[in-house]
Design an enzyme around this catalytic site. Structure first.
Site, PDB file in Angstrom:
ATOM      1  N   CYS A   1       6.358   0.747  -1.300  1.00 51.18           N
ATOM      2  CA  CYS A   1       6.275   1.799  -0.274  1.00 51.18           C
ATOM      3  C   CYS A   1       7.636   2.471  -0.085  1.00 51.18           C
ATOM      4  O   CYS A   1       7.718   3.689   0.084  1.00 51.18           O
ATOM      5  CB  CYS A   1       5.810   1.221   1.055  1.00 51.18           C
ATOM      6  SG  CYS A   1       4.157   0.540   0.985  1.00 51.18           S
TER       7      CYS A   1
ATOM      8  N   ARG B   1      -3.291   2.305  -0.623  1.00 49.36           N
ATOM      9  CA  ARG B   1      -2.603   3.586  -0.859  1.00 49.36           C
ATOM     10  C   ARG B   1      -3.624   4.696  -1.085  1.00 49.36           C
ATOM     11  O   ARG B   1      -3.881   5.101  -2.204  1.00 49.36           O
ATOM     12  CB  ARG B   1      -1.684   3.476  -2.083  1.00 49.36           C
ATOM     13  CG  ARG B   1      -0.554   2.536  -1.898  1.00 49.36           C
ATOM     14  CD  ARG B   1       0.368   2.477  -3.086  1.00 49.36           C
ATOM     15  NE  ARG B   1       1.064   1.212  -3.075  1.00 49.36           N
ATOM     16  CZ  ARG B   1       2.059   0.927  -2.254  1.00 49.36           C
ATOM     17  NH1 ARG B   1       2.501   1.820  -1.403  1.00 49.36           N
ATOM     18  NH2 ARG B   1       2.618  -0.262  -2.280  1.00 49.36           N
TER      19      ARG B   1
HETATM   20  C1  BEZ Z   1       4.845  -2.825  -1.609  1.00 51.50           C
HETATM   21  O1  BEZ Z   1       5.736  -3.206  -2.338  1.00 51.50           O
HETATM   22  O2  BEZ Z   1       4.869  -1.695  -1.090  1.00 51.50           O
HETATM   23  C2  BEZ Z   1       3.705  -3.751  -1.323  1.00 51.50           C
HETATM   24  C3  BEZ Z   1       3.429  -4.740  -2.249  1.00 51.50           C
HETATM   25  C4  BEZ Z   1       2.383  -5.609  -2.008  1.00 51.50           C
HETATM   26  C5  BEZ Z   1       1.627  -5.493  -0.839  1.00 51.50           C
HETATM   27  C6  BEZ Z   1       1.915  -4.504   0.061  1.00 51.50           C
HETATM   28  C7  BEZ Z   1       2.950  -3.608  -0.186  1.00 51.50           C
END
Ligand code: BEZ
Length: 218
Positions: free
Chosen positions: A55, A132
């Site tokens: 993110c 997402r």
């Molecule tokens: C992330 O890196 O944005 C992420 C990875 C796994 C679960 C939720 C977010």
């Protein structure tokens, strides 16, 4: 705080062409109302959580490309279950670490009422993180495209821009965007619905596959 519209729309069955459910909520730029963005394009997108690696890369890239979205008269609006103060702390960290200010709104959705209305989370999910999901909403408030990526894979910002360019181009030309279309490349004509046009097309002519404004596609 959300409107009845978002509360009522928890079906998760939103489809292309549907009007995006309206909502009002707190965000990092103050209160926002989805319908307040009518007249402009809007990309509404959810992310699983603040302070997560993928993110963070998405937000840094989106902030870097913010001018490209503005140039296309398109606003960005992010959303997650995290609180407004978590959003603030994350944006401060991003500013300090990456030297870029995220100025588009990030909505807080702690009760998931908006996320559920948009199908960003399944009602039966025990994990409250939104996936997402990205909604491309046109100036009339209609959903024109949707994408859904897993939590462990980041979105492509050039692809978001390409989708926006394609949607705007097909509207402007009443045409179709072929596979791998890029801005500046030819669009395709809507196929004829008239049998006379089919029979009139030259020998071997692909009557259903024509560049917009040019006739048969070579
Ligand atoms: C992330 O890196 O944005 C992420 C990875 C796994 C679960 C939720 C977010």
């Amino acid at each position: 705080m959300t409107t009845d519209d978002a509360r009522a729309g928890s079906s998760q069955n939103l489809r292309i062409g549907d009007t995006a459910p309206d909502f009002e909520a707190r965000s990092t730029i103050g209160p926002v109302k989805l319908s307040g963005f009518r007249g402009r394009w809007l990309i509404l997108f959810s992310h699983p959580a603040d302070f997560t690696p993928v993110c963070t890369t998405e937000f840094v890239e989106l902030a870097r490309q913010a001018g490209e979205f503005k140039r296309r008269d398109c606003e960005l609006m992010a959303l997650s279950v995290d609180s407004l103060f978590s959003h603030f702390a994350w944006l401060r960290m991003i500013r300090d670490r990456f030297d870029i200010e995220v100025r588009f709104p990030i909505v807080e959705d702690p009760t998931l009422v908006i996320g559920r209305a948009f199908g960003m989370v399944a009602p039966q999910d025990s994990d409250s993180a939104t996936v997402r999901t990205t909604f491309f909403i046109d100036p009339s408030g209609a959903i024109r495209a949707m994408t859904c990526y897993p939590a462990n894979m980041g979105r492509s910002i050039p692809e978001m821009l390409r989708m926006l360019d394609a949607l705007q181009a097909i509207d402007a030309e009443s045409a179709l965007a072929p596979a791998n279309w890029q801005p500046g490349e030819p669009l395709l004509e809507q196929p004829t619905q008239n049998l006379d046009d089919v029979f009139k097309a030259g020998d071997g002519a692909a009557w259903f596959l024509r560049e917009a404004g040019k006739g048969e596609k070579k």
